[in-house]
Design a protein around this motif. Structure first.
Motif, PDB file in Angstrom:
ATOM      1  N   UNK A 104     -57.130  31.064 -53.499  1.00 53.72           N
ATOM      2  CA  UNK A 104     -56.150  31.742 -54.660  1.00 53.72           C
ATOM      3  C   UNK A 104     -57.300  31.885 -55.623  1.00 53.72           C
ATOM      4  N   UNK A 105     -57.946  30.598 -56.143  1.00 58.63           N
ATOM      5  CA  UNK A 105     -58.630  30.648 -57.295  1.00 58.63           C
ATOM      6  C   UNK A 105     -59.846  31.606 -57.285  1.00 58.63           C
ATOM      7  N   UNK A 106     -60.306  31.974 -56.552  1.00 62.19           N
ATOM      8  CA  UNK A 106     -61.444  32.877 -56.174  1.00 62.19           C
ATOM      9  C   UNK A 106     -60.864  34.149 -55.940  1.00 62.19           C
ATOM     10  N   UNK A 107     -59.681  34.462 -55.274  1.00 68.58           N
ATOM     11  CA  UNK A 107     -59.409  36.003 -54.967  1.00 68.58           C
ATOM     12  C   UNK A 107     -58.732  36.346 -56.050  1.00 68.58           C
ATOM     13  N   UNK A 108     -57.957  35.909 -57.009  1.00 70.88           N
ATOM     14  CA  UNK A 108     -57.326  36.632 -58.021  1.00 70.88           C
ATOM     15  C   UNK A 108     -58.439  37.360 -59.106  1.00 70.88           C
ATOM     16  N   UNK A 109     -59.214  36.465 -59.618  1.00 70.23           N
ATOM     17  CA  UNK A 109     -60.310  37.257 -60.427  1.00 70.23           C
ATOM     18  C   UNK A 109     -60.973  38.111 -59.838  1.00 70.23           C
ATOM     19  N   UNK A 110     -61.364  38.044 -58.736  1.00 73.48           N
ATOM     20  CA  UNK A 110     -62.225  38.959 -57.892  1.00 73.48           C
ATOM     21  C   UNK A 110     -61.325  40.440 -57.871  1.00 73.48           C
ATOM     22  N   UNK A 111     -60.159  40.096 -57.240  1.00 76.38           N
ATOM     23  CA  UNK A 111     -59.473  41.581 -57.082  1.00 76.38           C
ATOM     24  C   UNK A 111     -59.067  42.069 -58.296  1.00 76.38           C
ATOM     25  N   UNK A 112     -58.586  41.402 -59.384  1.00 75.70           N
ATOM     26  CA  UNK A 112     -58.622  42.124 -60.773  1.00 75.70           C
ATOM     27  C   UNK A 112     -59.608  42.581 -61.278  1.00 75.70           C
ATOM     28  N   UNK A 113     -60.731  42.014 -61.467  1.00 76.55           N
ATOM     29  CA  UNK A 113     -62.068  42.812 -61.994  1.00 76.55           C
ATOM     30  C   UNK A 113     -62.228  43.739 -60.980  1.00 76.55           C
ATOM     31  N   UNK A 114     -62.273  43.842 -59.655  1.00 73.26           N
ATOM     32  CA  UNK A 114     -62.766  44.728 -58.833  1.00 73.26           C
ATOM     33  C   UNK A 114     -61.862  46.197 -58.946  1.00 73.26           C
ATOM     34  N   UNK A 115     -60.582  46.020 -59.067  1.00 75.00           N
ATOM     35  CA  UNK A 115     -59.472  46.950 -59.041  1.00 75.00           C
ATOM     36  C   UNK A 115     -59.581  47.404 -60.615  1.00 75.00           C
ATOM     37  N   UNK A 116     -59.818  46.708 -61.316  1.00 77.32           N
ATOM     38  CA  UNK A 116     -60.089  47.176 -62.802  1.00 77.32           C
ATOM     39  C   UNK A 116     -61.172  48.175 -63.082  1.00 77.32           C
ATOM     40  N   UNK A 117     -62.215  47.810 -62.530  1.00 78.00           N
ATOM     41  CA  UNK A 117     -63.525  48.389 -62.453  1.00 78.00           C
ATOM     42  C   UNK A 117     -63.207  49.619 -61.591  1.00 78.00           C
ATOM     43  N   UNK A 118     -62.606  49.690 -60.556  1.00 77.73           N
ATOM     44  CA  UNK A 118     -62.434  50.831 -59.669  1.00 77.73           C
ATOM     45  C   UNK A 118     -61.531  51.807 -60.523  1.00 77.73           C
ATOM     46  N   UNK A 119     -60.620  51.306 -61.244  1.00 77.72           N
ATOM     47  CA  UNK A 119     -59.749  52.396 -62.256  1.00 77.72           C
ATOM     48  C   UNK A 119     -60.484  52.850 -63.463  1.00 77.72           C
ATOM     49  N   UNK A 120     -61.508  52.011 -63.959  1.00 80.33           N
ATOM     50  CA  UNK A 120     -62.251  52.602 -65.114  1.00 80.33           C
ATOM     51  C   UNK A 120     -63.352  53.715 -64.658  1.00 80.33           C
ATOM     52  N   UNK A 121     -63.655  53.434 -63.214  1.00 76.52           N
ATOM     53  CA  UNK A 121     -64.753  54.616 -62.873  1.00 76.52           C
ATOM     54  C   UNK A 121     -63.935  55.607 -62.252  1.00 76.52           C
ATOM     55  N   UNK A 122     -62.764  55.408 -62.024  1.00 78.56           N
ATOM     56  CA  UNK A 122     -61.827  56.864 -61.612  1.00 78.56           C
ATOM     57  C   UNK A 122     -61.773  57.657 -63.001  1.00 78.56           C
ATOM     58  N   UNK A 123     -61.264  56.768 -63.789  1.00 81.85           N
ATOM     59  CA  UNK A 123     -61.273  57.408 -65.252  1.00 81.85           C
ATOM     60  C   UNK A 123     -62.461  57.974 -65.780  1.00 81.85           C
ATOM     61  N   UNK A 124     -63.574  57.292 -65.450  1.00 78.47           N
ATOM     62  CA  UNK A 124     -64.867  58.073 -66.053  1.00 78.47           C
ATOM     63  C   UNK A 124     -65.030  59.351 -65.181  1.00 78.47           C
ATOM     64  N   UNK A 125     -64.684  59.509 -63.824  1.00 73.85           N
ATOM     65  CA  UNK A 125     -64.835  60.700 -63.059  1.00 73.85           C
ATOM     66  C   UNK A 125     -63.695  61.725 -63.570  1.00 73.85           C
ATOM     67  N   UNK A 126     -62.772  61.296 -63.939  1.00 68.16           N
ATOM     68  CA  UNK A 126     -61.515  62.504 -64.328  1.00 68.16           C
ATOM     69  C   UNK A 126     -61.855  62.797 -65.924  1.00 68.16           C
ATOM     70  N   UNK A 127     -62.656  62.092 -66.683  1.00 65.57           N
ATOM     71  CA  UNK A 127     -62.987  62.402 -67.823  1.00 65.57           C
ATOM     72  C   UNK A 127     -64.002  63.489 -67.790  1.00 65.57           C
ATOM     73  N   UNK A 128     -64.990  63.440 -66.946  1.00 68.24           N
ATOM     74  CA  UNK A 128     -65.829  64.538 -66.749  1.00 68.24           C
ATOM     75  C   UNK A 128     -65.158  65.601 -66.361  1.00 68.24           C
ATOM     76  N   UNK A 129     -64.232  65.690 -65.595  1.00 71.31           N
ATOM     77  CA  UNK A 129     -63.493  66.884 -65.154  1.00 71.31           C
ATOM     78  C   UNK A 129     -62.831  67.369 -66.285  1.00 71.31           C
ATOM     79  N   UNK A 130     -62.110  66.599 -67.302  1.00 71.79           N
ATOM     80  CA  UNK A 130     -61.480  67.155 -68.387  1.00 71.79           C
ATOM     81  C   UNK A 130     -62.714  67.785 -69.548  1.00 71.79           C
ATOM     82  N   UNK A 131     -63.539  67.132 -69.455  1.00 72.90           N
ATOM     83  CA  UNK A 131     -64.773  67.804 -70.347  1.00 72.90           C
ATOM     84  C   UNK A 131     -65.191  69.298 -69.939  1.00 72.90           C
ATOM     85  N   UNK A 132     -65.214  69.449 -68.700  1.00 69.22           N
ATOM     86  CA  UNK A 132     -65.779  70.834 -68.217  1.00 69.22           C
ATOM     87  C   UNK A 132     -64.609  71.750 -68.456  1.00 69.22           C
ATOM     88  N   UNK A 133     -63.373  71.495 -68.466  1.00 74.69           N
ATOM     89  CA  UNK A 133     -62.011  72.472 -69.106  1.00 74.69           C
ATOM     90  C   UNK A 133     -62.480  72.935 -70.383  1.00 74.69           C
TER      91      UNK A 133
END
Length: 115
Positions: free
Chosen positions: A86-115
């Motif tokens: 449990x001690x290793x899984x919680x930080x790993x999943x939180x950081x991984x999924x948080x980073x994935x969310x920010x990466x998705x936000x970056x890609x969606x921001x690029x689409x907003x800039x094109x509009x």
């Protein structure tokens, strides 16, 4: 006493940055007006840029928080149904999924800039 010095220094740095930004912007605008440029050029992009910035901040913050929540949920599922620690899984999943969310936000921001 050291903490007070650090906070005073931090305040001075933030104040200095804002002061330089606004004084430089004012000098540039005055120079353009002196050369005969119309003052309306300063208001053309302000409204669109500010709404776009607000959208980007809200989009990235919401995707980050959703990623953190999904990371906690997935870590709970993985630790419940597997023998992983449990001690290793919680930080790993939180950081991984948080980073994935920010990466998705970056890609969606690029689409907003094109509009």
């Amino acid at each position: 006493m050291e903490v007070a010095i650090v906070f005073m220094f931090l305040f001075a740095v933030i104040f200095g940055i804002f002061y330089l930004f606004y004084s430089t912007r004012n000098k540039e605008r005055l120079a353009l007006i002196e050369k005969g440029a119309d003052a309306k050029i300063f208001m053309l992009g302000e409204r669109k840029r500010s709404t776009l910035t607000g959208r980007v901040i809200v989009l990235n913050l919401s995707l980050l928080l959703m990623g953190i929540g999904l990371g906690v949920f997935l870590a709970l599922l993985v630790t419940t149904y597997t023998m992983l620690e449990e001690e290793a899984m919680y930080p790993a999943m939180i950081f991984f999924m948080g980073g994935l969310g920010l990466f998705t936000g970056f890609n969606l921001t690029k689409k907003l800039d094109k509009e």
